[in-house]
Design an enzyme around this catalytic site. Sequence first.
Site, PDB file in Angstrom:
ATOM      1  N   CYS A 153      40.991 -27.693 -12.598  1.00 48.37           N
ATOM      2  CA  CYS A 153      39.626 -27.405 -12.128  1.00 48.37           C
ATOM      3  C   CYS A 153      39.381 -28.170 -10.822  1.00 48.37           C
ATOM      4  O   CYS A 153      39.526 -29.401 -10.780  1.00 48.37           O
ATOM      5  CB  CYS A 153      38.607 -27.810 -13.175  1.00 48.37           C
ATOM      6  SG  CYS A 153      36.886 -27.541 -12.629  1.00 48.37           S
ATOM      7  N   CYS A 156      36.197 -31.002 -11.550  1.00 45.83           N
ATOM      8  CA  CYS A 156      36.385 -32.184 -12.407  1.00 45.83           C
ATOM      9  C   CYS A 156      37.835 -32.637 -12.486  1.00 45.83           C
ATOM     10  O   CYS A 156      38.133 -33.670 -13.110  1.00 45.83           O
ATOM     11  CB  CYS A 156      35.847 -31.905 -13.811  1.00 45.83           C
ATOM     12  SG  CYS A 156      36.765 -30.612 -14.698  1.00 45.83           S
ATOM     13  N   CYS A 182      32.214 -27.348 -16.291  1.00 41.33           N
ATOM     14  CA  CYS A 182      31.571 -27.441 -14.974  1.00 41.33           C
ATOM     15  C   CYS A 182      30.582 -26.296 -14.787  1.00 41.33           C
ATOM     16  O   CYS A 182      29.503 -26.484 -14.201  1.00 41.33           O
ATOM     17  CB  CYS A 182      32.628 -27.426 -13.868  1.00 41.33           C
ATOM     18  SG  CYS A 182      33.615 -28.937 -13.768  1.00 41.33           S
ATOM     19  N   CYS A 207      30.410 -18.467  -1.253  1.00 40.63           N
ATOM     20  CA  CYS A 207      30.646 -17.260  -2.057  1.00 40.63           C
ATOM     21  C   CYS A 207      29.319 -16.720  -2.569  1.00 40.63           C
ATOM     22  O   CYS A 207      28.524 -17.455  -3.153  1.00 40.63           O
ATOM     23  CB  CYS A 207      31.570 -17.563  -3.235  1.00 40.63           C
ATOM     24  SG  CYS A 207      31.918 -16.108  -4.261  1.00 40.63           S
ATOM     25  N   CYS A 274      -8.236  -9.347 -14.654  1.00 41.43           N
ATOM     26  CA  CYS A 274      -7.102  -9.579 -15.542  1.00 41.43           C
ATOM     27  C   CYS A 274      -7.515  -9.451 -17.008  1.00 41.43           C
ATOM     28  O   CYS A 274      -8.703  -9.399 -17.341  1.00 41.43           O
ATOM     29  CB  CYS A 274      -6.527 -10.964 -15.259  1.00 41.43           C
ATOM     30  SG  CYS A 274      -5.142 -11.424 -16.323  1.00 41.43           S
ATOM     31  N   CYS A 281      -7.703 -11.540  -6.426  1.00 39.41           N
ATOM     32  CA  CYS A 281      -7.325 -10.564  -5.404  1.00 39.41           C
ATOM     33  C   CYS A 281      -5.837 -10.259  -5.517  1.00 39.41           C
ATOM     34  O   CYS A 281      -5.007 -11.161  -5.401  1.00 39.41           O
ATOM     35  CB  CYS A 281      -7.653 -11.084  -4.010  1.00 39.41           C
ATOM     36  SG  CYS A 281      -7.147  -9.942  -2.686  1.00 39.41           S
ATOM     37  N   HIS A 290     -13.356 -12.260  -3.176  1.00 40.10           N
ATOM     38  CA  HIS A 290     -13.744 -12.659  -1.821  1.00 40.10           C
ATOM     39  C   HIS A 290     -14.292 -11.476  -1.020  1.00 40.10           C
ATOM     40  O   HIS A 290     -14.330 -11.527   0.210  1.00 40.10           O
ATOM     41  CB  HIS A 290     -12.577 -13.322  -1.079  1.00 40.10           C
ATOM     42  CG  HIS A 290     -11.374 -12.452  -0.900  1.00 40.10           C
ATOM     43  ND1 HIS A 290     -11.348 -11.359  -0.063  1.00 40.10           N
ATOM     44  CD2 HIS A 290     -10.133 -12.520  -1.452  1.00 40.10           C
ATOM     45  CE1 HIS A 290     -10.161 -10.804  -0.089  1.00 40.10           C
ATOM     46  NE2 HIS A 290      -9.390 -11.483  -0.929  1.00 40.10           N
ATOM     47  N   CYS A 335     -29.443 -41.149  28.688  1.00 42.20           N
ATOM     48  CA  CYS A 335     -29.146 -41.297  30.108  1.00 42.20           C
ATOM     49  C   CYS A 335     -27.769 -40.742  30.431  1.00 42.20           C
ATOM     50  O   CYS A 335     -26.809 -40.948  29.685  1.00 42.20           O
ATOM     51  CB  CYS A 335     -29.215 -42.773  30.494  1.00 42.20           C
ATOM     52  SG  CYS A 335     -28.854 -43.061  32.236  1.00 42.20           S
TER      53      CYS A 335
END
Length: 533
Positions: A153, A156, A182, A207, A274, A281, A290, A335
């Site tokens: 492997c 590992c 793994c 890949c 819902c 929205c 809104h 002023c």
Amino acid sequence: MSSDGEDFEYEDDTGFDEDLNMDASDTSEQGDAFDDEEGYDAFDVTAGDAPPPKKPYEITWKTLDVKALQEEQKRLVNEVAGLIDTDSSTAATLLRHFNWNREKLTETYWENSEKVLDEAGLEVVKSPSTTARPLPSRTKSRSAMAAKRPFECPICCMDYTADEVDEETLDLGCGHRFCKGCWQGYLQNKIMDEGESGRIQCMESGCGRIVGEKTVEGLVEDRVRNRYRELLDRTYVDDNPSLRWCPHPDCEFAVKTTQAPPRMLNQIIPIVKCGCNRQFCFGCGYAGDHRPLICKYVKLWEKKCADDSETSNWLMANTKECAKCNSTIEKNGGCNHMTCKKCKYEFCWVCMADWTSHGTAWYNCNRFDDKEGVQARDAQAKSRASLERYLHYFNRWANHEQSAKLDKELYMKTEKKMQEMQATSNLSWIEVQFAKRAVDVLMEARMTLKWTYAMAYYLKKCNSTTLFEDNQANLEQAVEDLSEMLEKPIEPETVPQIRADVTNKTAFVQKRSDIIFHDTLTGHWEHRWEFSV
């Protein structure tokens, strides 16, 4: 704004074609039973037995729970698997690649299946007829069919004998083999920590091969597998333009509609309700209503209100920089003879020129305006005017938002008044419901008014804006009158009159709300409004 109101008919992009006619257990609004086999036109919904929307800017929708979403996924996957003759894991990966658009998937697949499979991260095998076919899960990969040999492997560094390779290691068909231990750690990290599911790729860097559902579920433990399925359900909604999760906390419903594509959001405001009985929205995901402001300017307005840029606007409108040392100076008196505390430079606040050139005729400072002084004064005036305009609309927007929050306390007060009216008169509990109805209408109207001020901020002045402002003023006056009525104490002898007055005023507020809704939403549909940022 684009002008595509004449070109509103469009086909369903989602690949959904099931009959969405609802039964008594479904939770939805606006007559939202519809069949999306032929696609929709929000102006004239004719598919199935669904009634058409009342207004051209209204949409239909349906609420789906997790079980219904899973059933839709399963049905679509099985249909596509049958159409292209492959297994369900491959079909699911292809559907996710095409955002669950079945029609686009099948059309593109039959045009160039090899390219489609490769872009979706799937292995391709050539059949004798030269048509590329997805490699079924039961088919051995190229590396598996090769002569068996010992394997180490690469992650590992564990060694496996030739006899152990098939049982202890895994290759997705891309030629990159790793041990199952793994793979398990990699998948658990992707699912539990990174929240990935349907698009998990091979461990080899660069890949793009996708790890199929069967492979994932065959490797991970139950806890990870359950989380994986949950994430697949979420991505089904997230990837599908016809579905959106309810944004309210603790709600697991999704809403489906094919009548709110992004290109139409300058003409419609797709507010849906819902299954949790709360509005949001569908276009921008805002957790509320809104209307009458379209989604684009809702985002701009909220950003403007929350952004620190308004602090900069205040500084520009109320401060200037010393022409000598560039220190920021705030005018704290009447002023116009200013003295920089840092460098002691004396100048005129009006024209920014050296004060010594003014002499005793400071009020004639316009004759000493050089080009830079004029530009500075003009920029200052524009900045101040812009800030004042923003604050005019923001203060009214924020006031209605705050008033709506305070009106929530009216529910408790109103319930006590309803009990009081029932106890001191011959009215039944049903008959005193007029008070609760009044509070409901009041809060909805305040939300409408709130967003009319945000809309007014971005509106360009035209003939239609005069009517808009008149409708806004009429609704605001009616809202304040109703609010005042609801705040008055209840006297037993005045209950009948209060009931009549509140009922009439509630109906009037509702009418004024409907008028401003219809005018503004029709204006969006007809491209009557012009906006500027």
